[in-house]
Enzyme design. Structure first.
Site, short mmCIF file in Angstrom:
data_model
loop_
_atom_site.label_atom_id
_atom_site.label_comp_id
_atom_site.label_asym_id
_atom_site.label_seq_id
_atom_site.Cartn_x
_atom_site.Cartn_y
_atom_site.Cartn_z
N TYR A 5 0.85 -1.20 0.00
CA TYR A 5 0.00 0.00 0.00
C TYR A 5 0.88 1.24 0.00
CZ TYR A 5 -3.61 -3.34 1.52
OH TYR A 5 -4.46 -4.42 1.64
N PHE B 272 -13.06 -5.70 0.82
CA PHE B 272 -14.20 -5.23 0.00
C PHE B 272 -15.52 -5.65 0.67
CE2 PHE B 272 -15.86 -4.66 -4.61
CZ PHE B 272 -16.00 -3.30 -4.39
N PRO B 273 -15.70 -5.27 1.97
CA PRO B 273 -16.83 -5.80 2.74
C PRO B 273 -18.19 -5.24 2.36
CG PRO B 273 -15.63 -4.19 4.03
CD PRO B 273 -14.84 -4.39 2.78
N GLY C 173 -18.69 -4.77 -1.14
CA GLY C 173 -18.59 -4.86 -2.59
C GLY C 173 -19.56 -5.85 -3.19
N GLY C 174 -19.55 -5.88 -4.51
CA GLY C 174 -20.42 -6.78 -5.25
C GLY C 174 -21.64 -6.03 -5.72
#
Length: 282
Positions: free
Chosen positions: A64, A210-211, A213-214
């Site tokens: 990062y 990516f909690p 995401g989708g």
């Protein structure tokens, strides 16, 4: 209306009590996760505010920035107080903001990566070191052997994995105790449900990246309707669902905004009934 109880903490590796609402430090870097942020002091203040709000688990990686996130964490929080645990990752390499991410889990690279993380974080031992990716160019056993030896040398307390299958975890467990797994997962994206279930059975922390995401249209409508009924945001509700869904889930939502950070932390206090969980599970 019966509410499902939510455990506030998780015992990582059997000896580190982690508040399940943590903080992911990917977004404190510059644009495209590259270079220093425009206002480094803002990133430092976000980190310090997270700890003030009870966060004691900070997730980062040498990639990062690269290196920037770890440097800012040390500047903001070292010496680490309030039982703050910093978990970092190694095994990926990037050469520019738009460049492809490359795997490198060779012992030579991981040796440099681990030593660099220790130096930047100003630590003698990293509490949780996670392999960012298994490298298809390097036999996994060679990578796992290196990590086990680094742990035996005292540079690492606990070891975890990222983006792995159940078979990958079982192979790693032949070399060291796996205490955490970090896979992409959310209320919308449950591809790794079998990994979550395996981790739960093994008392391994599952750390979704990516909690929120989708995005499945039908479920999104349910989430939106429930969020409006409960006077919370969809984002907060998605985080609350994760906390209720399995008590080995540790959350690491990331942000570079103090206001957004405070909003995320409040999600830990949202109560969901069994009926509401079933509605979202559907």
């Amino acid at each position: 209306m019966e509410t499902s109880s939510v455990k506030k903490t998780f015992l990582l590796g059997g000896d580190l009590e982690i508040n399940r609402m943590g903080y992911g430090a990917m977004r404190i870097t510059g644009p495209q996760i590259w270079g220093m942020p425009e206002n480094p002091q803002n990133s430092i203040e976000v980190l310090q505010r997270a700890v003030e709000l009870g966060v004691n688990f900070i997730d980062t990686a040498d990639q990062y920035g690269p290196f920037v996130s770890e440097q800012l964490i040390a500047e903001a929080l070292h010496p680490y107080k309030n039982n703050v645990i910093v978990g970092t990752k190694g095994g990926l390499v990037r050469f520019g903001p738009w460049a492809d991410i490359n795997n490198d889990a060779s012992p030579q690279h991981l040796q440099d990566a681990l030593d660099g993380s220790l130096r930047r974080l100003k630590l003698e031992q990293i509490a949780l070191y996670q392999l960012h990716r298994i490298d298809p160019k390097v036999p996994a056993e060679i990578t796992f052997d290196f990590l086990a030896k680094a742990q035996q040398q005292g540079k690492i307390k606990h070891l975890g994995l990222s983006e792995v299958s159940v078979e990958d975890i079982k192979l790693a467990q032949q070399h060291f105790e796996v205490v955490s797994v970090q896979n992409r997962y959310s209320v919308f994206d449950r591809q790794w449900e079998s990994v979550l279930e395996y981790c739960k059975a093994q008392n391994i922390a599952f750390i979704p990246w990516f909690p929120i995401g989708g995005g499945m249209t039908q479920l999104e409508e349910k989430l939106k309707d429930m969020a409006e009924r409960k006077h919370v945001t969809m984002h907060q509700l998605a985080l609350a669902w994760l906390l209720h869904h399995a008590d080995n889930i540790l959350l690491i939502p990331g942000t570079s905004s103090i206001a957004h950070l405070e909003e995320n932390i409040k999600a830990a206090n949202i109560q969901l009934s069994e009926a509401e969980m079933q509605e979202l599970n559907g």
